[in-house]
Design an enzyme around this catalytic site. Structure first.
Site, PDB file in Angstrom:
ATOM      1  N   ASP A  83       1.905 -26.487 -28.054  1.00 28.72           N
ATOM      2  CA  ASP A  83       2.894 -25.554 -28.593  1.00 28.72           C
ATOM      3  C   ASP A  83       2.584 -24.103 -28.235  1.00 28.72           C
ATOM      4  O   ASP A  83       3.048 -23.178 -28.884  1.00 28.72           O
ATOM      5  CB  ASP A  83       3.003 -25.718 -30.118  1.00 28.72           C
ATOM      6  CG  ASP A  83       1.688 -25.432 -30.812  1.00 28.72           C
ATOM      7  OD1 ASP A  83       0.666 -25.316 -30.114  1.00 28.72           O
ATOM      8  OD2 ASP A  83       1.684 -25.323 -32.052  1.00 28.72           O
ATOM      9  N   HIS A 291      -7.851 -15.982  -1.743  1.00 30.48           N
ATOM     10  CA  HIS A 291      -7.297 -15.830  -3.095  1.00 30.48           C
ATOM     11  C   HIS A 291      -8.189 -16.531  -4.121  1.00 30.48           C
ATOM     12  O   HIS A 291      -7.739 -17.371  -4.889  1.00 30.48           O
ATOM     13  CB  HIS A 291      -5.867 -16.374  -3.161  1.00 30.48           C
ATOM     14  CG  HIS A 291      -4.859 -15.405  -2.624  1.00 30.48           C
ATOM     15  ND1 HIS A 291      -3.537 -15.711  -2.437  1.00 30.48           N
ATOM     16  CD2 HIS A 291      -4.988 -14.109  -2.233  1.00 30.48           C
ATOM     17  CE1 HIS A 291      -2.892 -14.654  -1.963  1.00 30.48           C
ATOM     18  NE2 HIS A 291      -3.752 -13.672  -1.823  1.00 30.48           N
ATOM     19  N   ASP A 308     -10.170  -7.513  -5.545  1.00 37.03           N
ATOM     20  CA  ASP A 308      -8.751  -7.336  -5.185  1.00 37.03           C
ATOM     21  C   ASP A 308      -7.955  -7.400  -6.480  1.00 37.03           C
ATOM     22  O   ASP A 308      -7.771  -8.470  -7.058  1.00 37.03           O
ATOM     23  CB  ASP A 308      -8.360  -8.468  -4.220  1.00 37.03           C
ATOM     24  CG  ASP A 308      -6.913  -8.384  -3.747  1.00 37.03           C
ATOM     25  OD1 ASP A 308      -6.114  -7.674  -4.382  1.00 37.03           O
ATOM     26  OD2 ASP A 308      -6.585  -9.058  -2.760  1.00 37.03           O
ATOM     27  N   ASP A 319      -1.954  -2.909  -6.132  1.00 42.01           N
ATOM     28  CA  ASP A 319      -2.709  -3.949  -5.418  1.00 42.01           C
ATOM     29  C   ASP A 319      -3.736  -3.221  -4.543  1.00 42.01           C
ATOM     30  O   ASP A 319      -3.398  -2.749  -3.454  1.00 42.01           O
ATOM     31  CB  ASP A 319      -1.740  -4.781  -4.571  1.00 42.01           C
ATOM     32  CG  ASP A 319      -2.409  -5.987  -3.949  1.00 42.01           C
ATOM     33  OD1 ASP A 319      -3.569  -6.278  -4.292  1.00 42.01           O
ATOM     34  OD2 ASP A 319      -1.767  -6.643  -3.109  1.00 42.01           O
ATOM     35  N   HIS A 391      -4.995 -13.724   7.738  1.00 42.01           N
ATOM     36  CA  HIS A 391      -3.812 -13.399   6.927  1.00 42.01           C
ATOM     37  C   HIS A 391      -3.066 -12.201   7.478  1.00 42.01           C
ATOM     38  O   HIS A 391      -3.549 -11.504   8.373  1.00 42.01           O
ATOM     39  CB  HIS A 391      -4.221 -13.159   5.462  1.00 42.01           C
ATOM     40  CG  HIS A 391      -5.209 -12.041   5.263  1.00 42.01           C
ATOM     41  ND1 HIS A 391      -4.867 -10.718   5.309  1.00 42.01           N
ATOM     42  CD2 HIS A 391      -6.545 -12.062   5.002  1.00 42.01           C
ATOM     43  CE1 HIS A 391      -5.944  -9.970   5.069  1.00 42.01           C
ATOM     44  NE2 HIS A 391      -6.973 -10.769   4.891  1.00 42.01           N
ATOM     45  N   HIS A 395       2.251  -6.248   2.905  1.00 37.53           N
ATOM     46  CA  HIS A 395       3.400  -6.780   2.164  1.00 37.53           C
ATOM     47  C   HIS A 395       3.996  -5.638   1.380  1.00 37.53           C
ATOM     48  O   HIS A 395       3.346  -4.623   1.125  1.00 37.53           O
ATOM     49  CB  HIS A 395       2.991  -7.949   1.251  1.00 37.53           C
ATOM     50  CG  HIS A 395       1.885  -7.653   0.275  1.00 37.53           C
ATOM     51  ND1 HIS A 395       2.090  -6.994  -0.915  1.00 37.53           N
ATOM     52  CD2 HIS A 395       0.548  -7.926   0.323  1.00 37.53           C
ATOM     53  CE1 HIS A 395       0.927  -6.895  -1.564  1.00 37.53           C
ATOM     54  NE2 HIS A 395      -0.027  -7.441  -0.833  1.00 37.53           N
ATOM     55  N   HIS A 402       3.786  -9.348  -4.164  1.00 35.51           N
ATOM     56  CA  HIS A 402       4.347  -9.563  -2.827  1.00 35.51           C
ATOM     57  C   HIS A 402       5.841  -9.348  -2.999  1.00 35.51           C
ATOM     58  O   HIS A 402       6.595 -10.281  -3.262  1.00 35.51           O
ATOM     59  CB  HIS A 402       4.022 -10.972  -2.314  1.00 35.51           C
ATOM     60  CG  HIS A 402       2.544 -11.192  -2.155  1.00 35.51           C
ATOM     61  ND1 HIS A 402       1.967 -12.424  -2.061  1.00 35.51           N
ATOM     62  CD2 HIS A 402       1.517 -10.310  -2.083  1.00 35.51           C
ATOM     63  CE1 HIS A 402       0.653 -12.309  -1.936  1.00 35.51           C
ATOM     64  NE2 HIS A 402       0.360 -11.018  -1.950  1.00 35.51           N
ATOM     65  N   GLU A 419      -3.983  -4.055   4.456  1.00 35.47           N
ATOM     66  CA  GLU A 419      -5.162  -4.757   3.954  1.00 35.47           C
ATOM     67  C   GLU A 419      -5.763  -5.726   4.965  1.00 35.47           C
ATOM     68  O   GLU A 419      -5.729  -6.945   4.758  1.00 35.47           O
ATOM     69  CB  GLU A 419      -4.818  -5.510   2.665  1.00 35.47           C
ATOM     70  CG  GLU A 419      -3.582  -6.398   2.740  1.00 35.47           C
ATOM     71  CD  GLU A 419      -3.392  -7.221   1.462  1.00 35.47           C
ATOM     72  OE1 GLU A 419      -4.377  -7.798   0.982  1.00 35.47           O
ATOM     73  OE2 GLU A 419      -2.252  -7.275   0.955  1.00 35.47           O
ATOM     74  N   TYR A 423     -13.577 -12.371   7.426  1.00 33.06           N
ATOM     75  CA  TYR A 423     -14.247 -13.326   6.526  1.00 33.06           C
ATOM     76  C   TYR A 423     -15.024 -14.309   7.386  1.00 33.06           C
ATOM     77  O   TYR A 423     -14.431 -15.014   8.217  1.00 33.06           O
ATOM     78  CB  TYR A 423     -13.210 -14.076   5.688  1.00 33.06           C
ATOM     79  CG  TYR A 423     -12.149 -13.144   5.115  1.00 33.06           C
ATOM     80  CD1 TYR A 423     -12.313 -12.537   3.881  1.00 33.06           C
ATOM     81  CD2 TYR A 423     -10.998 -12.837   5.859  1.00 33.06           C
ATOM     82  CE1 TYR A 423     -11.358 -11.664   3.381  1.00 33.06           C
ATOM     83  CE2 TYR A 423     -10.039 -11.964   5.372  1.00 33.06           C
ATOM     84  CZ  TYR A 423     -10.218 -11.373   4.137  1.00 33.06           C
ATOM     85  OH  TYR A 423      -9.273 -10.504   3.651  1.00 33.06           O
ATOM     86  N   ARG A 440     -12.567  -7.096   2.711  1.00 30.24           N
ATOM     87  CA  ARG A 440     -11.142  -6.706   2.769  1.00 30.24           C
ATOM     88  C   ARG A 440     -11.038  -5.313   2.163  1.00 30.24           C
ATOM     89  O   ARG A 440     -11.716  -5.017   1.157  1.00 30.24           O
ATOM     90  CB  ARG A 440     -10.269  -7.712   2.007  1.00 30.24           C
ATOM     91  CG  ARG A 440      -8.799  -7.334   1.978  1.00 30.24           C
ATOM     92  CD  ARG A 440      -7.841  -8.487   1.635  1.00 30.24           C
ATOM     93  NE  ARG A 440      -7.964  -9.007   0.293  1.00 30.24           N
ATOM     94  CZ  ARG A 440      -8.518 -10.178  -0.012  1.00 30.24           C
ATOM     95  NH1 ARG A 440      -9.030 -10.952   0.936  1.00 30.24           N
ATOM     96  NH2 ARG A 440      -8.590 -10.586  -1.264  1.00 30.24           N
ATOM     97  N   GLU A 442      -7.969  -2.619   1.000  1.00 29.85           N
ATOM     98  CA  GLU A 442      -6.509  -2.588   0.806  1.00 29.85           C
ATOM     99  C   GLU A 442      -6.093  -1.329   0.073  1.00 29.85           C
ATOM    100  O   GLU A 442      -6.646  -0.988  -0.972  1.00 29.85           O
ATOM    101  CB  GLU A 442      -6.081  -3.811  -0.023  1.00 29.85           C
ATOM    102  CG  GLU A 442      -4.615  -3.804  -0.417  1.00 29.85           C
ATOM    103  CD  GLU A 442      -4.198  -5.074  -1.157  1.00 29.85           C
ATOM    104  OE1 GLU A 442      -5.039  -5.643  -1.890  1.00 29.85           O
ATOM    105  OE2 GLU A 442      -3.045  -5.491  -0.995  1.00 29.85           O
TER     106      GLU A 442
HETATM  107  N1  GLY Z   1      -3.676  -9.028  -3.823  1.00 34.68           N
HETATM  108  C1  GLY Z   1      -3.466 -10.310  -3.341  1.00 34.68           C
HETATM  109  C2  GLY Z   1      -2.651 -10.352  -2.111  1.00 34.68           C
HETATM  110  O1  GLY Z   1      -2.177  -9.375  -1.626  1.00 34.68           O
HETATM  111  O2  GLY Z   1      -2.425 -11.436  -1.600  1.00 34.68           O
HETATM  112 MN    MN Z   2      -2.204  -7.348  -1.260  1.00 29.28          MN
END
Ligand code: GLY
Ligand code: MN
Length: 473
Positions: A83, A291, A308, A319, A391, A395, A402, A419, A423, A440, A442
């Protein structure tokens, strides 16, 4: 109705209105709205104004073809288990067009006015009616009157009346509707709209037309207005502060969840409602998981930590990623990889000039990283860069982390991330000295008519700046 605004606050409000040259009538209406806002549980004073959402609906109406309408549903309440529900989060399009943060609501926007209940209108919203019993458990609701007064939508009706109301849907050439891919039924609410959404989808609601609605919305949401920029700057400022506090307070004796707690404390302490997405705090080998969100590992002395994170303020999220050595000093190999990512990011940011393609930063960053990895002997062929930089670089950013956008040319008012990352997981096909290094960096970049503005620039990015702040414990 109980007036809950303190008399001195009321006097101050009247005084400020006087100073701003606001008429007696407007003055009274502002005062009434402020009282009503508190009455229905709206306490933030810097929410986007009703005029912002009103103007967004108008802009969408301009894009709709004749004899068409667009239908938007609020997000469903999502059950966590038994619940207990997840904390409610409004559908971004619904919030953008209304400002309402409640479930079980439905907004209809018409290109041309239609007659509903004997009145001509080009918009109608159905909302949960007020209900003392339910509000005791779930919190206050705006109700029909609150939505009318505070959100200024032209026609407001209670949700249960939808089925009794002729909304003139059959007469439309196009009924646009964007289905929610994660739709769920709210079995515990009498106002659940799941079946109605399925009907819209089934009758539908010409599929090609629906793709068009996604495009119309993206065109609007990708350009931030001045009001949105104020909120975005605040979300980013909070996130930057959290990143700086992390640099000052991290120690190698901590665990990932403790650094996560540290940044999220600052989000809430600064007024952010929540994190805009699950915080990523990957250390050691976890820095190579793009992620990673479980955040359960204890640090070891020479780890890098990829942090991140993004605070969500009044619906809009930041972000910002930084990669830092948990002991305050980058090793030689860590520094080499870090500086390569930094170079790619800096050139990427500089390329974010209005008129360039959305993809420009990715293209230049990929090139820099491919050249660098080749030179270091980590890859043998430039094409292999994707192995260590798998990647995209950018974005859009806004109500969604995103965010939606049209992926055309960069245009003033857009905010995008830049970003790049490298890796190198353990057992990669390169010298083991590079293993478990994940980096990374960003930042959130506002496209302007001139040079790009880095909105998250106040968090250190270069190695000397980062090490200096980290050693200022
Ligand atoms: N901050 C996570 C991404 O941009 O995918
Ligand atoms: Mn991002």
């Amino acid at each position: 109705m109980k007036l809950s605004l303190h008399p001195s606050a009321l006097t101050l409000l009247l005084l400020v209105c006087g100073l701003l040259g606001i008429s007696q009538e407007e003055n009274l209406s502002i005062t009434k709205s402020a009282i009503l806002a508190e009455e229905v549980g709206v306490f933030d004073k810097d929410l986007l104004p009703a005029s912002f959402h009103q103007e967004r609906r108008e802009k969408l109406r301009e894009l709709l073809p004749d004899s068409s309408m667009a239908v938007f549903f609020s997000s469903p309440v999502r059950n966590r288990s038994n619940d207990v529900d997840y904390e409610y989060h409004q559908d971004p399009n619904f919030y953008y067009l209304t400002g309402l943060r409640e479930p079980h609501s439905l907004l209809l926007i018409y290109k041309n006015p239609v007659k509903i209940n004997g009145v001509f209108t080009d918009e109608v919203i159905f909302v949960q009616p007020r209900d003392n019993k339910q509000e005791l458990w779930q919190g206050k609701r705006l109700g029909v009157e609150g939505v009318k007064q505070l959100l200024k939508i032209k026609m407001v009706l209670p949700t249960p009346e939808f089925h009794k109301t002729n909304c003139q849907i059959d007469g439309m050439n196009y009924t646009y509707f964007l289905p929610d891919s994660e739709d769920t039924r709210d079995t515990r609410s009498e106002y659940d709209l799941y079946d109605l959404k399925k009907q819209f989808l089934a009758q539908s609601v010409r599929k090609k037309g629906n793709r068009k609605l996604g495009y119309f919305i993206a065109q609007l949401r990708e350009i931030k207005t001045q009001e949105e920029l104020v909120i975005m700057r605040k979300a980013i400022e909070i996130t930057c502060k959290a990143q700086k506090e992390l640099m000052k307070n991290i120690t190698p004796e901590m665990a990932e969840y403790q650094t996560e707690a540290l940044v999220e404390f600052h989000f809430k302490n600064e007024g952010a409602e929540q994190a805009g997405f699950p915080s990523i705090h990957g250390s050691g080998g976890n820095s190579c998981i793009l992620h990673y969100t479980s955040n359960r590992r204890m640090f070891t002395h020479n780890d890098l930590l990829v942090s991140d994170i993004g605070a969500e303020y009044h619906g809009y999220t930041a972000d910002v990623t930084r990669t830092i050595p948990v002991n305050g000093k980058f090793s030689k190999e860590q520094a080499i990889i870090y500086n390569l990512v930094l170079k790619a990011q800096s050139i990427g940011i500089d390329s974010c000039i209005a008129g360039n393609s959305f993809w420009i930063a990715g293209q230049v960053a990929n090139n820099v990283i491919a050249d660098g990895l080749l030179k270091l002997g980590i890859i043998k062929n430039k094409m292999d860069v994707k192995k260590y930089f798998p990647h995209g670089t950018s974005h859009y950013l806004g109500l969604d982390v995103h965010d939606v956008g049209s992926y055309g040319k960069l245009t003033p008012g857009q905010i995008i991330t830049v970003e790049p990352g490298i890796y190198i997981p353990a057992n990669s096909d390169c010298d083991p000295k590079w293993w478990n290094i994940g980096v990374r960096i960003e930042d959130d970049i506002l496209i302007t008519p001139r040079k790009p503005e880095n909105l998250s620039r106040c968090v250190p990015r270069t190695i000397p700046e980062i090490e200096q702040l980290m050693n200022q414990k």
